[in-house]
Design a protein around this motif. Structure first.
Motif, PDB file in Angstrom:
ATOM      1  N   GLU A  42      23.748 -27.318 -14.772  1.00 35.42           N
ATOM      2  CA  GLU A  42      24.771 -27.595 -15.774  1.00 35.42           C
ATOM      3  C   GLU A  42      26.159 -27.699 -15.135  1.00 35.42           C
ATOM      4  O   GLU A  42      26.923 -28.615 -15.440  1.00 35.42           O
ATOM      5  CB  GLU A  42      24.775 -26.507 -16.859  1.00 35.42           C
ATOM      6  CG  GLU A  42      23.532 -26.489 -17.730  1.00 35.42           C
ATOM      7  CD  GLU A  42      22.345 -25.727 -17.115  1.00 35.42           C
ATOM      8  OE1 GLU A  42      22.479 -25.163 -16.001  1.00 35.42           O
ATOM      9  OE2 GLU A  42      21.280 -25.723 -17.755  1.00 35.42           O
ATOM     10  N   GLN A  43      26.475 -26.754 -14.235  1.00 30.18           N
ATOM     11  CA  GLN A  43      27.768 -26.806 -13.537  1.00 30.18           C
ATOM     12  C   GLN A  43      27.872 -28.071 -12.678  1.00 30.18           C
ATOM     13  O   GLN A  43      28.930 -28.684 -12.591  1.00 30.18           O
ATOM     14  CB  GLN A  43      27.942 -25.579 -12.635  1.00 30.18           C
ATOM     15  CG  GLN A  43      28.280 -24.317 -13.355  1.00 30.18           C
ATOM     16  CD  GLN A  43      28.448 -23.138 -12.375  1.00 30.18           C
ATOM     17  OE1 GLN A  43      28.429 -23.296 -11.160  1.00 30.18           O
ATOM     18  NE2 GLN A  43      28.608 -21.947 -12.938  1.00 30.18           N
ATOM     19  N   ALA A  44      26.768 -28.457 -12.060  1.00 34.04           N
ATOM     20  CA  ALA A  44      26.760 -29.665 -11.230  1.00 34.04           C
ATOM     21  C   ALA A  44      27.080 -30.898 -12.066  1.00 34.04           C
ATOM     22  O   ALA A  44      27.901 -31.740 -11.664  1.00 34.04           O
ATOM     23  CB  ALA A  44      25.403 -29.827 -10.543  1.00 34.04           C
ATOM     24  N   LEU A  45      26.460 -31.016 -13.227  1.00 34.17           N
ATOM     25  CA  LEU A  45      26.709 -32.178 -14.086  1.00 34.17           C
ATOM     26  C   LEU A  45      28.162 -32.221 -14.552  1.00 34.17           C
ATOM     27  O   LEU A  45      28.784 -33.286 -14.573  1.00 34.17           O
ATOM     28  CB  LEU A  45      25.762 -32.174 -15.286  1.00 34.17           C
ATOM     29  CG  LEU A  45      24.302 -32.476 -14.944  1.00 34.17           C
ATOM     30  CD1 LEU A  45      23.412 -32.236 -16.153  1.00 34.17           C
ATOM     31  CD2 LEU A  45      24.148 -33.890 -14.426  1.00 34.17           C
ATOM     32  N   LYS A  46      28.714 -31.060 -14.899  1.00 33.33           N
ATOM     33  CA  LYS A  46      30.122 -31.015 -15.315  1.00 33.33           C
ATOM     34  C   LYS A  46      31.033 -31.458 -14.166  1.00 33.33           C
ATOM     35  O   LYS A  46      31.970 -32.228 -14.371  1.00 33.33           O
ATOM     36  CB  LYS A  46      30.503 -29.604 -15.773  1.00 33.33           C
ATOM     37  CG  LYS A  46      29.934 -29.244 -17.123  1.00 33.33           C
ATOM     38  CD  LYS A  46      30.288 -27.819 -17.512  1.00 33.33           C
ATOM     39  CE  LYS A  46      29.607 -27.425 -18.801  1.00 33.33           C
ATOM     40  NZ  LYS A  46      29.843 -26.021 -19.139  1.00 33.33           N
ATOM     41  N   ALA A  71      18.878 -33.762 -10.890  1.00 26.91           N
ATOM     42  CA  ALA A  71      18.926 -35.082 -10.247  1.00 26.91           C
ATOM     43  C   ALA A  71      18.618 -36.186 -11.261  1.00 26.91           C
ATOM     44  O   ALA A  71      19.287 -37.224 -11.277  1.00 26.91           O
ATOM     45  CB  ALA A  71      17.944 -35.141  -9.076  1.00 26.91           C
ATOM     46  N   ALA A  72      17.624 -35.961 -12.105  1.00 24.89           N
ATOM     47  CA  ALA A  72      17.272 -36.965 -13.115  1.00 24.89           C
ATOM     48  C   ALA A  72      18.444 -37.212 -14.058  1.00 24.89           C
ATOM     49  O   ALA A  72      18.741 -38.358 -14.416  1.00 24.89           O
ATOM     50  CB  ALA A  72      16.035 -36.520 -13.894  1.00 24.89           C
ATOM     51  N   ASN A  73      19.134 -36.148 -14.467  1.00 30.50           N
ATOM     52  CA  ASN A  73      20.295 -36.294 -15.345  1.00 30.50           C
ATOM     53  C   ASN A  73      21.441 -37.021 -14.643  1.00 30.50           C
ATOM     54  O   ASN A  73      22.131 -37.835 -15.250  1.00 30.50           O
ATOM     55  CB  ASN A  73      20.752 -34.937 -15.863  1.00 30.50           C
ATOM     56  CG  ASN A  73      19.849 -34.412 -16.954  1.00 30.50           C
ATOM     57  OD1 ASN A  73      19.428 -35.156 -17.822  1.00 30.50           O
ATOM     58  ND2 ASN A  73      19.528 -33.137 -16.893  1.00 30.50           N
ATOM     59  N   ILE A  74      21.648 -36.731 -13.368  1.00 31.19           N
ATOM     60  CA  ILE A  74      22.697 -37.415 -12.598  1.00 31.19           C
ATOM     61  C   ILE A  74      22.389 -38.908 -12.550  1.00 31.19           C
ATOM     62  O   ILE A  74      23.280 -39.747 -12.730  1.00 31.19           O
ATOM     63  CB  ILE A  74      22.802 -36.822 -11.171  1.00 31.19           C
ATOM     64  CG1 ILE A  74      23.415 -35.415 -11.224  1.00 31.19           C
ATOM     65  CG2 ILE A  74      23.609 -37.739 -10.244  1.00 31.19           C
ATOM     66  CD1 ILE A  74      23.322 -34.645  -9.909  1.00 31.19           C
ATOM     67  N   LYS A  75      21.143 -39.258 -12.315  1.00 28.29           N
ATOM     68  CA  LYS A  75      20.745 -40.661 -12.188  1.00 28.29           C
ATOM     69  C   LYS A  75      20.763 -41.401 -13.530  1.00 28.29           C
ATOM     70  O   LYS A  75      20.827 -42.621 -13.558  1.00 28.29           O
ATOM     71  CB  LYS A  75      19.360 -40.776 -11.532  1.00 28.29           C
ATOM     72  CG  LYS A  75      19.358 -40.331 -10.084  1.00 28.29           C
ATOM     73  CD  LYS A  75      20.305 -41.187  -9.257  1.00 28.29           C
ATOM     74  CE  LYS A  75      20.357 -40.805  -7.819  1.00 28.29           C
ATOM     75  NZ  LYS A  75      21.280 -41.625  -7.056  1.00 28.29           N
ATOM     76  N   ARG A  76      20.733 -40.680 -14.640  1.00 27.40           N
ATOM     77  CA  ARG A  76      20.770 -41.311 -15.972  1.00 27.40           C
ATOM     78  C   ARG A  76      22.175 -41.751 -16.392  1.00 27.40           C
ATOM     79  O   ARG A  76      22.325 -42.622 -17.226  1.00 27.40           O
ATOM     80  CB  ARG A  76      20.243 -40.343 -17.027  1.00 27.40           C
ATOM     81  CG  ARG A  76      18.775 -40.334 -17.130  1.00 27.40           C
ATOM     82  CD  ARG A  76      18.316 -39.552 -18.364  1.00 27.40           C
ATOM     83  NE  ARG A  76      16.989 -39.066 -18.108  1.00 27.40           N
ATOM     84  CZ  ARG A  76      16.664 -37.790 -17.914  1.00 27.40           C
ATOM     85  NH1 ARG A  76      17.556 -36.854 -17.997  1.00 27.40           N
ATOM     86  NH2 ARG A  76      15.419 -37.448 -17.660  1.00 27.40           N
ATOM     87  N   THR A  80      27.522 -41.629 -12.588  1.00 28.81           N
ATOM     88  CA  THR A  80      27.024 -40.885 -11.428  1.00 28.81           C
ATOM     89  C   THR A  80      25.741 -41.433 -10.827  1.00 28.81           C
ATOM     90  O   THR A  80      25.278 -40.918  -9.803  1.00 28.81           O
ATOM     91  CB  THR A  80      26.793 -39.412 -11.824  1.00 28.81           C
ATOM     92  OG1 THR A  80      25.829 -39.356 -12.887  1.00 28.81           O
ATOM     93  CG2 THR A  80      28.079 -38.741 -12.265  1.00 28.81           C
ATOM     94  N   LYS A  81      25.175 -42.447 -11.409  1.00 25.88           N
ATOM     95  CA  LYS A  81      23.843 -42.910 -10.998  1.00 25.88           C
ATOM     96  C   LYS A  81      23.752 -43.378  -9.550  1.00 25.88           C
ATOM     97  O   LYS A  81      22.680 -43.345  -8.957  1.00 25.88           O
ATOM     98  CB  LYS A  81      23.361 -44.014 -11.937  1.00 25.88           C
ATOM     99  CG  LYS A  81      24.146 -45.301 -11.830  1.00 25.88           C
ATOM    100  CD  LYS A  81      23.651 -46.340 -12.800  1.00 25.88           C
ATOM    101  CE  LYS A  81      24.504 -47.585 -12.666  1.00 25.88           C
ATOM    102  NZ  LYS A  81      24.223 -48.548 -13.674  1.00 25.88           N
ATOM    103  N   ASP A  82      24.852 -43.805  -8.960  1.00 31.97           N
ATOM    104  CA  ASP A  82      24.814 -44.323  -7.592  1.00 31.97           C
ATOM    105  C   ASP A  82      25.142 -43.284  -6.525  1.00 31.97           C
ATOM    106  O   ASP A  82      25.142 -43.603  -5.330  1.00 31.97           O
ATOM    107  CB  ASP A  82      25.775 -45.514  -7.458  1.00 31.97           C
ATOM    108  CG  ASP A  82      25.340 -46.680  -8.331  1.00 31.97           C
ATOM    109  OD1 ASP A  82      24.118 -46.888  -8.488  1.00 31.97           O
ATOM    110  OD2 ASP A  82      26.219 -47.375  -8.868  1.00 31.97           O
ATOM    111  N   VAL A  83      25.403 -42.059  -6.925  1.00 26.25           N
ATOM    112  CA  VAL A  83      25.732 -41.008  -5.956  1.00 26.25           C
ATOM    113  C   VAL A  83      24.428 -40.549  -5.290  1.00 26.25           C
ATOM    114  O   VAL A  83      23.489 -40.147  -5.976  1.00 26.25           O
ATOM    115  CB  VAL A  83      26.432 -39.807  -6.639  1.00 26.25           C
ATOM    116  CG1 VAL A  83      26.714 -38.705  -5.624  1.00 26.25           C
ATOM    117  CG2 VAL A  83      27.707 -40.259  -7.330  1.00 26.25           C
ATOM    118  N   PRO A  84      24.367 -40.608  -3.955  1.00 28.19           N
ATOM    119  CA  PRO A  84      23.136 -40.171  -3.279  1.00 28.19           C
ATOM    120  C   PRO A  84      22.936 -38.663  -3.396  1.00 28.19           C
ATOM    121  O   PRO A  84      23.891 -37.895  -3.353  1.00 28.19           O
ATOM    122  CB  PRO A  84      23.349 -40.588  -1.826  1.00 28.19           C
ATOM    123  CG  PRO A  84      24.789 -40.909  -1.674  1.00 28.19           C
ATOM    124  CD  PRO A  84      25.359 -41.134  -3.030  1.00 28.19           C
TER     125      PRO A  84
END
Length: 195
Positions: A42-46, A71-76, A80-84
């Protein structure tokens, strides 16, 4: 490797264990980049929504939202979807971890215990890619700006030529071109000076 503040990138390190975060900071410190911590998915997504990151170092095993879900949420998300993402796994990780990680869009894996040289090398590759992508984006914006400036200058010259003509329809056409010129001018990052 010394970097100027303009060349510095942000790296997000995500792990629920303080000692692992401290270890990652110690290993990545010599890269002289901004290191941002998160102790949960959650902190990562924020954090990802607040600023731009060149790469994410993400522990797979965390309570609550684990690394795969994070990771799945980041890619959605479009932002943020292009961040490796480099997933960090324990030695017990099997082939299913790799399959699952790559299926959700992870760029790489690293296994604990971490070899500091290998981690810095992997992170450095993603930092270089991020900087190059940023340079390409800036060049594209500069090229678009140059082209729009050129169009605006041409429209200005046409408008001036039409206003100098003494035909009945020339003023209406010049007004339409002036309006078009203003519309093109709004696409430019700064004010455009007419000739």
């Amino acid at each position: 490797m010394s970097t100027t503040p303009a060349e510095q990138c942000s790296i997000l390190i995500v792990d629920d264990m303080e000692e692992n975060l401290v270890a990652f900071e110690a290993v990545l410190g010599p890269l002289h980049q901004r290191l941002v911590r998160a102790q949960s998915g959650e902190q990562a997504l924020k954090a990802m929504l607040r600023q731009e990151f060149a790469v994410v170092l993400l522990d797979v095993r965390m309570p609550g939202m684990d690394g795969f879900e994070t990771a799945a949420n980041i890619k959605r998300l479009d932002q943020t979807k292009d961040v490796p993402i480099i997933l960090v796994t324990g030695t017990e990780a099997g082939a299913d971890y790799a399959y699952r990680g790559y299926a959700i869009g992870a760029a790489d894996f690293i296994t604990k215990p971490i070899d500091p040289w290998v981690l810095r090398t992997k992170i450095s590759v993603f930092l270089d890619l991020h900087r190059k992508n940023r340079q390409l984006a800036l060049r594209a914006v500069a090229a678009d700006t140059e082209r729009l400036t050129e169009i605006t200058e041409r429209l200005t010259r046409i408008e001036v030529l039409l206003r100098d003509r003494r035909e009945p329809d020339a003023d209406g056409l010049a007004d339409r071109i002036a309006e078009l010129e203003r519309s093109v001018g709004t696409l430019l990052p700064g004010p455009v000076e007419a000739e």
